[in-house]
Scaffold this motif. Structure first.
Motif, PDB file in Angstrom:
ATOM      1  N   MET A   1     -70.376 -22.488  -9.393  1.00 45.01           N
ATOM      2  CA  MET A   1     -69.909 -21.740  -8.224  1.00 45.01           C
ATOM      3  C   MET A   1     -70.385 -22.441  -6.954  1.00 45.01           C
ATOM      4  N   SER A   2     -69.510 -22.522  -5.988  1.00 45.48           N
ATOM      5  CA  SER A   2     -69.799 -23.211  -4.739  1.00 45.48           C
ATOM      6  C   SER A   2     -70.631 -22.326  -3.816  1.00 45.48           C
ATOM      7  N   ASN A   3     -71.529 -22.952  -3.069  1.00 52.97           N
ATOM      8  CA  ASN A   3     -72.304 -22.206  -2.080  1.00 52.97           C
ATOM      9  C   ASN A   3     -71.750 -22.419  -0.674  1.00 52.97           C
ATOM     10  N   LEU A   4     -70.571 -23.013  -0.561  1.00 53.16           N
ATOM     11  CA  LEU A   4     -69.933 -23.205   0.737  1.00 53.16           C
ATOM     12  C   LEU A   4     -69.403 -21.864   1.229  1.00 53.16           C
ATOM     13  N   LYS A   5     -69.521 -21.640   2.532  1.00 56.19           N
ATOM     14  CA  LYS A   5     -69.141 -20.351   3.111  1.00 56.19           C
ATOM     15  C   LYS A   5     -67.988 -20.513   4.088  1.00 56.19           C
ATOM     16  N   LEU A   6     -67.077 -19.564   4.041  1.00 56.42           N
ATOM     17  CA  LEU A   6     -65.912 -19.562   4.922  1.00 56.42           C
ATOM     18  C   LEU A   6     -66.326 -19.574   6.390  1.00 56.42           C
ATOM     19  N   GLU A   7     -67.391 -18.874   6.729  1.00 54.15           N
ATOM     20  CA  GLU A   7     -67.827 -18.823   8.132  1.00 54.15           C
ATOM     21  C   GLU A   7     -68.376 -20.158   8.631  1.00 54.15           C
ATOM     22  N   ASP A   8     -68.692 -21.078   7.723  1.00 58.74           N
ATOM     23  CA  ASP A   8     -69.176 -22.408   8.119  1.00 58.74           C
ATOM     24  C   ASP A   8     -68.046 -23.433   8.234  1.00 58.74           C
ATOM     25  N   CYS A   9     -66.842 -23.017   7.915  1.00 59.56           N
ATOM     26  CA  CYS A   9     -65.695 -23.926   7.874  1.00 59.56           C
ATOM     27  C   CYS A   9     -65.338 -24.432   9.277  1.00 59.56           C
ATOM     28  N   ALA A  10     -65.064 -25.728   9.372  1.00 59.44           N
ATOM     29  CA  ALA A  10     -64.739 -26.362  10.650  1.00 59.44           C
ATOM     30  C   ALA A  10     -63.317 -26.048  11.120  1.00 59.44           C
ATOM     31  N   ASN A  11     -62.438 -25.635  10.207  1.00 59.89           N
ATOM     32  CA  ASN A  11     -61.048 -25.362  10.569  1.00 59.89           C
ATOM     33  C   ASN A  11     -60.628 -23.979  10.088  1.00 59.89           C
ATOM     34  N   GLU A  12     -59.646 -23.409  10.751  1.00 58.10           N
ATOM     35  CA  GLU A  12     -59.148 -22.082  10.384  1.00 58.10           C
ATOM     36  C   GLU A  12     -57.870 -22.133   9.568  1.00 58.10           C
ATOM     37  N   THR A  13     -57.136 -23.242   9.682  1.00 56.58           N
ATOM     38  CA  THR A  13     -55.873 -23.374   8.951  1.00 56.58           C
ATOM     39  C   THR A  13     -55.874 -24.649   8.115  1.00 56.58           C
ATOM     40  N   CYS A  14     -55.140 -24.592   7.034  1.00 63.94           N
ATOM     41  CA  CYS A  14     -55.016 -25.721   6.120  1.00 63.94           C
ATOM     42  C   CYS A  14     -54.246 -26.851   6.799  1.00 63.94           C
ATOM     43  N   PRO A  15     -54.776 -28.072   6.777  1.00 62.26           N
ATOM     44  CA  PRO A  15     -54.064 -29.183   7.407  1.00 62.26           C
ATOM     45  C   PRO A  15     -52.769 -29.562   6.679  1.00 62.26           C
TER      46      PRO A  15
ATOM     47  N   LYS B   1     -68.294 -35.317   4.644  1.00 64.07           N
ATOM     48  CA  LYS B   1     -69.092 -35.962   5.694  1.00 64.07           C
ATOM     49  C   LYS B   1     -70.000 -34.954   6.397  1.00 64.07           C
ATOM     50  N   GLY B   2     -70.605 -34.077   5.600  1.00 63.40           N
ATOM     51  CA  GLY B   2     -71.559 -33.106   6.112  1.00 63.40           C
ATOM     52  C   GLY B   2     -70.961 -31.860   6.727  1.00 63.40           C
ATOM     53  N   LYS B   3     -69.660 -31.727   6.706  1.00 60.38           N
ATOM     54  CA  LYS B   3     -68.982 -30.564   7.293  1.00 60.38           C
ATOM     55  C   LYS B   3     -68.190 -29.822   6.220  1.00 60.38           C
ATOM     56  N   VAL B   4     -68.125 -28.510   6.354  1.00 61.81           N
ATOM     57  CA  VAL B   4     -67.297 -27.697   5.461  1.00 61.81           C
ATOM     58  C   VAL B   4     -65.883 -27.692   6.028  1.00 61.81           C
ATOM     59  N   VAL B   5     -64.922 -28.111   5.220  1.00 65.26           N
ATOM     60  CA  VAL B   5     -63.517 -28.057   5.616  1.00 65.26           C
ATOM     61  C   VAL B   5     -62.781 -27.208   4.587  1.00 65.26           C
ATOM     62  N   GLY B   6     -61.730 -26.541   5.039  1.00 70.82           N
ATOM     63  CA  GLY B   6     -61.048 -25.590   4.180  1.00 70.82           C
ATOM     64  C   GLY B   6     -59.564 -25.841   4.051  1.00 70.82           C
TER      65      GLY B   6
END
Length: 58
Positions: free
Chosen positions: A1-15, A30-35
């Motif tokens: 299970m991932s410990n990445l959090k939606l609130e830490d995501c750098a973007n709001e929409t899928c590229p 590269k050290g950033k959470v992307v979604g």
């Protein structure tokens, strides 16, 4: 299970799709959470970036 959090995501929409990002489709890059909107888009991103990262290192 991932410990990445939606609130830490750098973007709001899928590229890829422009849809909102989903908590089950996050990746650390590269050290950033992307979604992404779904795991398929996330996996497509990981495949593409790993290819280019490897090519750049050569």
């Amino acid at each position: 299970m991932s410990n990445l959090k939606l609130e830490d995501c750098a973007n709001e929409t899928c590229p890829w799709s422009g849809e909102p990002v989903s908590a089950d489709s996050l990746v650390l890059y590269k050290g950033k959470v992307v979604g992404f909107c779904n795991p398929g888009c996330r996996d497509k991103f990981e495949k593409a970036t790993s290819h280019f990262d490897a090519a750049i290192q050569d």
